[in-house]
Design a protein around this motif. Sequence first.
Motif, PDB file in Angstrom:
ATOM      1  N   ILE A  46     -50.082 -14.451 -36.969  1.00 49.74           N
ATOM      2  CA  ILE A  46     -48.638 -14.574 -36.733  1.00 49.74           C
ATOM      3  C   ILE A  46     -48.234 -16.041 -36.698  1.00 49.74           C
ATOM      4  CG2 ILE A  46     -46.839 -14.267 -34.967  1.00 49.74           C
ATOM      5  CD1 ILE A  46     -48.242 -11.560 -34.303  1.00 49.74           C
ATOM      6  N   GLU A  47     -49.013 -16.858 -36.009  1.00 50.58           N
ATOM      7  CA  GLU A  47     -48.700 -18.291 -35.913  1.00 50.58           C
ATOM      8  C   GLU A  47     -48.774 -18.952 -37.284  1.00 50.58           C
ATOM      9  OE1 GLU A  47     -46.977 -21.234 -34.244  1.00 50.58           O
ATOM     10  OE2 GLU A  47     -47.358 -19.401 -33.140  1.00 50.58           O
ATOM     11  N   ALA A  48     -49.784 -18.592 -38.077  1.00 55.52           N
ATOM     12  CA  ALA A  48     -49.907 -19.152 -39.428  1.00 55.52           C
ATOM     13  C   ALA A  48     -48.721 -18.731 -40.292  1.00 55.52           C
ATOM     14  CB  ALA A  48     -51.218 -18.702 -40.066  1.00 55.52           C
ATOM     15  N   THR A  49     -48.302 -17.479 -40.158  1.00 58.99           N
ATOM     16  CA  THR A  49     -47.153 -16.977 -40.913  1.00 58.99           C
ATOM     17  C   THR A  49     -45.880 -17.693 -40.487  1.00 58.99           C
ATOM     18  OG1 THR A  49     -48.233 -14.820 -41.099  1.00 58.99           O
ATOM     19  CG2 THR A  49     -45.869 -14.901 -41.541  1.00 58.99           C
ATOM     20  N   SER A 108     -59.246  -8.853 -31.639  1.00 53.71           N
ATOM     21  CA  SER A 108     -58.263  -8.424 -32.632  1.00 53.71           C
ATOM     22  C   SER A 108     -56.881  -8.993 -32.304  1.00 53.71           C
ATOM     23  CB  SER A 108     -58.208  -6.900 -32.683  1.00 53.71           C
ATOM     24  OG  SER A 108     -57.217  -6.469 -33.574  1.00 53.71           O
ATOM     25  N   ILE A 109     -56.527  -8.982 -31.030  1.00 52.63           N
ATOM     26  CA  ILE A 109     -55.229  -9.531 -30.604  1.00 52.63           C
ATOM     27  C   ILE A 109     -55.182 -11.029 -30.897  1.00 52.63           C
ATOM     28  CG2 ILE A 109     -53.840 -10.094 -28.564  1.00 52.63           C
ATOM     29  CD1 ILE A 109     -54.688  -7.315 -27.454  1.00 52.63           C
ATOM     30  N   LEU A 110     -56.257 -11.739 -30.589  1.00 49.96           N
ATOM     31  CA  LEU A 110     -56.299 -13.179 -30.853  1.00 49.96           C
ATOM     32  C   LEU A 110     -56.182 -13.460 -32.345  1.00 49.96           C
ATOM     33  CD1 LEU A 110     -59.040 -14.346 -28.324  1.00 49.96           C
ATOM     34  CD2 LEU A 110     -56.565 -14.741 -28.186  1.00 49.96           C
ATOM     35  N   GLU A 111     -56.877 -12.663 -33.154  1.00 52.67           N
ATOM     36  CA  GLU A 111     -56.788 -12.834 -34.604  1.00 52.67           C
ATOM     37  C   GLU A 111     -55.365 -12.560 -35.084  1.00 52.67           C
ATOM     38  OE1 GLU A 111     -59.801 -10.181 -36.041  1.00 52.67           O
ATOM     39  OE2 GLU A 111     -61.413 -11.616 -35.703  1.00 52.67           O
ATOM     40  N   SER A 112     -54.741 -11.527 -34.544  1.00 52.93           N
ATOM     41  CA  SER A 112     -53.366 -11.204 -34.917  1.00 52.93           C
ATOM     42  C   SER A 112     -52.419 -12.328 -34.515  1.00 52.93           C
ATOM     43  CB  SER A 112     -52.916  -9.893 -34.257  1.00 52.93           C
ATOM     44  OG  SER A 112     -53.675  -8.817 -34.744  1.00 52.93           O
ATOM     45  N   GLN A 113     -52.615 -12.873 -33.334  1.00 49.85           N
ATOM     46  CA  GLN A 113     -51.766 -13.982 -32.890  1.00 49.85           C
ATOM     47  C   GLN A 113     -51.942 -15.191 -33.801  1.00 49.85           C
ATOM     48  OE1 GLN A 113     -53.043 -14.304 -28.790  1.00 49.85           O
ATOM     49  NE2 GLN A 113     -51.281 -13.162 -28.046  1.00 49.85           N
ATOM     50  N   ALA A 114     -53.167 -15.452 -34.207  1.00 50.39           N
ATOM     51  CA  ALA A 114     -53.418 -16.577 -35.119  1.00 50.39           C
ATOM     52  C   ALA A 114     -52.728 -16.337 -36.463  1.00 50.39           C
ATOM     53  CB  ALA A 114     -54.916 -16.780 -35.311  1.00 50.39           C
TER      54      ALA A 114
END
Length: 132
Positions: A65-68, A57-63
């Motif tokens: 955030i990076e896309a945003t 979940s953290i990795l998905e959130s980081q991805a």
Amino acid sequence: RIEELQAAATKDHEKALGLEAKVAELQVEVKGLVDDKGQLQAQVKLMKFDTTTKATSILESQATIEATRHQLRELEEQLAQKERDNEELQREFLALRKANLIHTQTIKALGSSKDLSDSQSAEITALKNTIA
């Protein structure tokens, strides 16, 4: 002598019964410990799964955030380009307004001139109508 042996045998028998009782108690304790171990192992597995799920979940959130952030940078670049385009259009508009003013003043000056031919007067009148 037989009585001594019988007494010793009775004593040994009592010790054996006491040891059997202790063995039974220890077996119950061991079973309890084995059960506890099984529960703890199950908890550890659940915790590992939970940790893996949270890490994913953290990795998905980081991805996300990076896309945003990437989208934000693109939008900022687009905004900066639009601002530059707007400034350029404003400069062009001011230049055209200035040129229009100069043309208007020139036409007015020519229109007030008495030495114009009929065709020149007609052209000036057409220009005045176009500007108006």
